[in-house]
Design a protein around this motif. Sequence first.
Motif, PDB file in Angstrom:
ATOM      1  N   TYR A  94       5.021  -2.667  -7.195  1.00  0.00           N
ATOM      2  CA  TYR A  94       4.027  -3.381  -6.376  1.00  0.00           C
ATOM      3  C   TYR A  94       4.725  -4.430  -5.511  1.00  0.00           C
ATOM      4  O   TYR A  94       4.369  -4.650  -4.362  1.00  0.00           O
ATOM      5  CB  TYR A  94       2.993  -4.092  -7.260  1.00  0.00           C
ATOM      6  CG  TYR A  94       2.159  -3.168  -8.093  1.00  0.00           C
ATOM      7  CD1 TYR A  94       0.941  -2.679  -7.620  1.00  0.00           C
ATOM      8  CD2 TYR A  94       2.586  -2.782  -9.349  1.00  0.00           C
ATOM      9  CE1 TYR A  94       0.175  -1.825  -8.393  1.00  0.00           C
ATOM     10  CE2 TYR A  94       1.818  -1.928 -10.126  1.00  0.00           C
ATOM     11  CZ  TYR A  94       0.615  -1.459  -9.644  1.00  0.00           C
ATOM     12  OH  TYR A  94      -0.140  -0.609 -10.405  1.00  0.00           O
ATOM     13  N   GLU A  95       5.714  -5.084  -6.100  1.00  0.00           N
ATOM     14  CA  GLU A  95       6.417  -6.155  -5.369  1.00  0.00           C
ATOM     15  C   GLU A  95       7.136  -5.592  -4.152  1.00  0.00           C
ATOM     16  O   GLU A  95       7.064  -6.161  -3.070  1.00  0.00           O
ATOM     17  CB  GLU A  95       7.444  -6.837  -6.294  1.00  0.00           C
ATOM     18  CG  GLU A  95       6.821  -7.736  -7.338  1.00  0.00           C
ATOM     19  CD  GLU A  95       6.137  -8.958  -6.740  1.00  0.00           C
ATOM     20  OE1 GLU A  95       6.634  -9.476  -5.719  1.00  0.00           O
ATOM     21  OE2 GLU A  95       5.103  -9.369  -7.286  1.00  0.00           O
ATOM     22  N   ILE A  96       7.830  -4.466  -4.335  1.00  0.00           N
ATOM     23  CA  ILE A  96       8.574  -3.955  -3.181  1.00  0.00           C
ATOM     24  C   ILE A  96       7.627  -3.385  -2.124  1.00  0.00           C
ATOM     25  O   ILE A  96       7.876  -3.505  -0.937  1.00  0.00           O
ATOM     26  CB  ILE A  96       9.693  -2.941  -3.550  1.00  0.00           C
ATOM     27  CG1 ILE A  96       9.146  -1.763  -4.328  1.00  0.00           C
ATOM     28  CG2 ILE A  96      10.832  -3.614  -4.279  1.00  0.00           C
ATOM     29  CD1 ILE A  96      10.166  -0.636  -4.459  1.00  0.00           C
ATOM     30  N   LEU A  97       6.498  -2.829  -2.578  1.00  0.00           N
ATOM     31  CA  LEU A  97       5.536  -2.314  -1.593  1.00  0.00           C
ATOM     32  C   LEU A  97       4.936  -3.476  -0.801  1.00  0.00           C
ATOM     33  O   LEU A  97       4.710  -3.371   0.400  1.00  0.00           O
ATOM     34  CB  LEU A  97       4.435  -1.513  -2.285  1.00  0.00           C
ATOM     35  CG  LEU A  97       4.834  -0.107  -2.734  1.00  0.00           C
ATOM     36  CD1 LEU A  97       3.807   0.484  -3.695  1.00  0.00           C
ATOM     37  CD2 LEU A  97       5.016   0.825  -1.529  1.00  0.00           C
ATOM     38  N   LYS A  98       4.687  -4.578  -1.498  1.00  0.00           N
ATOM     39  CA  LYS A  98       4.116  -5.752  -0.831  1.00  0.00           C
ATOM     40  C   LYS A  98       5.126  -6.353   0.146  1.00  0.00           C
ATOM     41  O   LYS A  98       4.781  -6.746   1.248  1.00  0.00           O
ATOM     42  CB  LYS A  98       3.742  -6.800  -1.885  1.00  0.00           C
ATOM     43  CG  LYS A  98       2.257  -7.067  -1.885  1.00  0.00           C
ATOM     44  CD  LYS A  98       1.736  -8.201  -2.696  1.00  0.00           C
ATOM     45  CE  LYS A  98       2.550  -8.695  -3.808  1.00  0.00           C
ATOM     46  NZ  LYS A  98       2.103  -9.382  -4.896  1.00  0.00           N
TER      47      LYS A  98
ATOM     48  N   ASN B  28       5.678   2.337   4.166  1.00  0.00           N
ATOM     49  CA  ASN B  28       6.477   3.250   4.984  1.00  0.00           C
ATOM     50  C   ASN B  28       7.965   3.118   4.684  1.00  0.00           C
ATOM     51  O   ASN B  28       8.661   4.108   4.486  1.00  0.00           O
ATOM     52  CB  ASN B  28       6.192   3.005   6.470  1.00  0.00           C
ATOM     53  CG  ASN B  28       4.776   3.394   6.822  1.00  0.00           C
ATOM     54  OD1 ASN B  28       4.438   4.570   6.861  1.00  0.00           O
ATOM     55  ND2 ASN B  28       3.916   2.400   7.047  1.00  0.00           N
ATOM     56  N   SER B  29       8.429   1.873   4.649  1.00  0.00           N
ATOM     57  CA  SER B  29       9.862   1.675   4.401  1.00  0.00           C
ATOM     58  C   SER B  29      10.243   2.060   2.979  1.00  0.00           C
ATOM     59  O   SER B  29      11.305   2.643   2.754  1.00  0.00           O
ATOM     60  CB  SER B  29      10.259   0.217   4.659  1.00  0.00           C
ATOM     61  OG  SER B  29      10.102  -0.056   6.025  1.00  0.00           O
ATOM     62  N   VAL B  30       9.365   1.744   2.028  1.00  0.00           N
ATOM     63  CA  VAL B  30       9.684   2.076   0.631  1.00  0.00           C
ATOM     64  C   VAL B  30       9.741   3.600   0.468  1.00  0.00           C
ATOM     65  O   VAL B  30      10.675   4.152  -0.119  1.00  0.00           O
ATOM     66  CB  VAL B  30       8.656   1.442  -0.333  1.00  0.00           C
ATOM     67  CG1 VAL B  30       8.800   2.003  -1.737  1.00  0.00           C
ATOM     68  CG2 VAL B  30       8.808  -0.076  -0.344  1.00  0.00           C
ATOM     69  N   ARG B  31       8.749   4.282   1.013  1.00  0.00           N
ATOM     70  CA  ARG B  31       8.733   5.743   0.895  1.00  0.00           C
ATOM     71  C   ARG B  31       9.978   6.357   1.532  1.00  0.00           C
ATOM     72  O   ARG B  31      10.648   7.202   0.941  1.00  0.00           O
ATOM     73  CB  ARG B  31       7.511   6.322   1.624  1.00  0.00           C
ATOM     74  CG  ARG B  31       6.185   6.135   0.950  1.00  0.00           C
ATOM     75  CD  ARG B  31       5.088   6.687   1.862  1.00  0.00           C
ATOM     76  NE  ARG B  31       5.300   8.102   2.072  1.00  0.00           N
ATOM     77  CZ  ARG B  31       4.582   9.080   1.515  1.00  0.00           C
ATOM     78  NH1 ARG B  31       3.569   8.777   0.744  1.00  0.00           N
ATOM     79  NH2 ARG B  31       4.852  10.338   1.747  1.00  0.00           N
TER      80      ARG B  31
END
Length: 561
Positions: free
Chosen positions: A352-356, A361-364
Motif C-alpha cells: 500500500y505504501e509503495i502504491l501510495k 502505473n509505476s509500481v506495476r
Amino acid sequence: MQAIKKQLTLQLKRNQLFYQQNRYIASQHRQFHNSSLNQSDEIRKIVTSPIFYVNATPHIGHLYTAILCDAITRYHKLNGEQVLFSTGTDEHGQKVQKKAIEAGIDPKKFCDKNSDQFKSLFTLAQIDYDRFIRTTDTDHKVAVWDFWNRLKDRGYIVEGVHEGYYSVNDESFISEKDLKADQSGGFTTETGEKLEFISEKNYIFDIDSRLKKVIESWIKDAIIKPDHIRNKLLDELHTRKSDISVSRPTSRISWGLKVPNDGSQTIYVWLDALVNYLTVLGYPQNMRQNGKEIGEMIHVVGKDIAKFHCIYWPAFLAADDLPLPKKIINHGHWLKNNMKMSKSIGNVIDPYEILKSYGSNSVRSYFLSQGPQSKDRNFEMNDLIDHHNQIICDQYLNLLQRISGKKILKNRTQLQPLNDEQIQYIGVSFESSINELSDQVIKHFEEYDFVSAFTIIEQILYLGNHLLAENQFWNIKENEQIEALLFTTFEILRVSSILLQPYIPQLASGMLDVQNIQDRALINAKVNLKREINLNMLAKEKVYLAKVEPQQTQPQQKNRK
Ligand code: MSP
C-alpha cells in the motif's frame, strides 16, 4: 478463546448441514447439465492467480503475482481473445485458524477483514479480475464437496493413516529429503519452521501408477515455465510417496470444510483451495466433464507452490477425468536484502505504501519490467524510484510534454498524413524500424516475457526522444519539418501506448485519449504515416505524474495490522 472454539464448532455443524443440502442440489445440477451442455463452443483462456492466504495482510510478493496475472489477461484481451481472470483468498486451514484464535476474532470475521485488504489492494493496483473467489463462498463449498465425492466414488480417496512432519506455514507434510535437522535433534523446514511429527487417521488420495503416467507425460508436454523446473518436478514425482493426505482430524483443524459424512475429518486446505479453479468455471453444474474442453487453464504461481500445481492438481483433475491445465507459469520471488520477505525477519515491504508513494502505473511497470519471472530478485526502493523518474516520467510522459507545449504545438488540433518529402526528412526506415521493434514486443508477450518486452518498448521511446534531440526540433523554423516531427512523435506515443497497456493501463489509456485513438488492440501497434491525427489536448491532464525525490519518499518497512 473458549468462545472462538465454540464458534468454530457451530460453524462446523452449519457446514455439515449445508453440505447435506447441497449434495442433493449439486447432483441434480450434474444430471441436468450432463444431458444439456450449454456452454458456448468458443475456447476461452482462464488465467488464474493463486488464492492468497488470509493469515496476514498482503505483501509485495502477493501483489506481484496478481499484477503478472493481470498483465497476461490484458495481453490476451488485446490480442482479441476471450479471457476470464480469477483471483481470491484461501481462507481455511490451520494457519488461518491459528491467527484468528490469536487475534481473538471469529475466523469468518477475521477472513472477511483480511480478504477485503487483498480486494482493496487489487483495486488500487488496477487488477481487473472477473471473479474474486473466497473459499468460504457458498458455490465453492458445493464444488469442493462434489469434487470430493467424485474422487471418493471413483476409489481415489480411501481411509488410511498418515505419518510425517507437518508444516503449518506450508500447510503440507514435508518430504523426508526436504527436512533439515536442527540442534535439538528435531527437524525444521528450509525456512527454519520447527516441525512436529504427526501420525493420524486421514483420508488418502493415491497417485497410483496410472495417474503417475498421466502426470509424467503432462509435465513433459505442457507449457511449464521456467523450463528448468520440469526436471525437478519429474524428480519429485518419482521420489515422493505416492499418497497425499487429503484430510486432517477435526480435533486438530476445525476451520475448514468437513469431509462428507465424516465430521471427524476436515478436508485438506490444499484440495479445498485448488478446487477454486473449478468453482470459477461453474463446477459442478456448469462445466463440461469427461475430458471435454472447458477452456485453456493458465495458472500463474510462485515457484514455492509448483508442486501443488504441477503434481497434486493434475492428479486430482485426472482422477475426475477433467482436462489438465494448458500452462503453468512459475515465477521467482522478490527478496529484500537477499532474503525471502517475512514478518518475523521484519523485511516485508508494504504494497500500500509503495502504491501510495509512486502510483499504480509505476509500481506495476516496475514489477513487470524487472520482475523475477525466472530468477529471484532483490527489491530496491531506489530502483523503483529510478524507474518512476527516468522511464515513466522522462522517457514516456515527457515525450508528450516536449511536443505539446504552446510554442511548438501552437493551436494545432490536427496533423495531416506525411508527404514524401516529410518521410524523407524523418528517414525512410523510420516506419520499418518501429514496426520491427513492435513485432519483437508482441513475440515476447506471447511468451509472457514482460521483462524483455519492456526493454524493447524502451528502445521505441528512445527513438522518439532521440529523433527530437537529433533534429534540434526547438530550433526548426520550417513548418513542414516541425509537423513531420510532431507527427512521428505522436505515432511513437500511439504505438508505444498500445504496447504499454498491460504495464500501465491507466496512463496508456490517457495517452491514447490525447489522440482520440479507438483501435487499441495489439494489431494496431504499427506505424501509420498515412493517417490523420486528431488531438484532444484536454486529455493531457490525465497523463502527468510528478517526479519524486528518492531521499524524501522512502516508505517505512512496516507491517500493517
Ligand atoms: N494459498 C496458497 C495458494 C493456493 S492456490 C490454489 C498460497 N498462498 S500465499 O498467500 O502463501 O501465496 C500466494 C502467492 O504469492 C504464491 O504464488 C506465492 O509464490 C506468492 N508469493 C509469496 N511471497 C512471494 C515473494 N516474496 N515474491 C513473489 N511472490 C511470492 O500459497
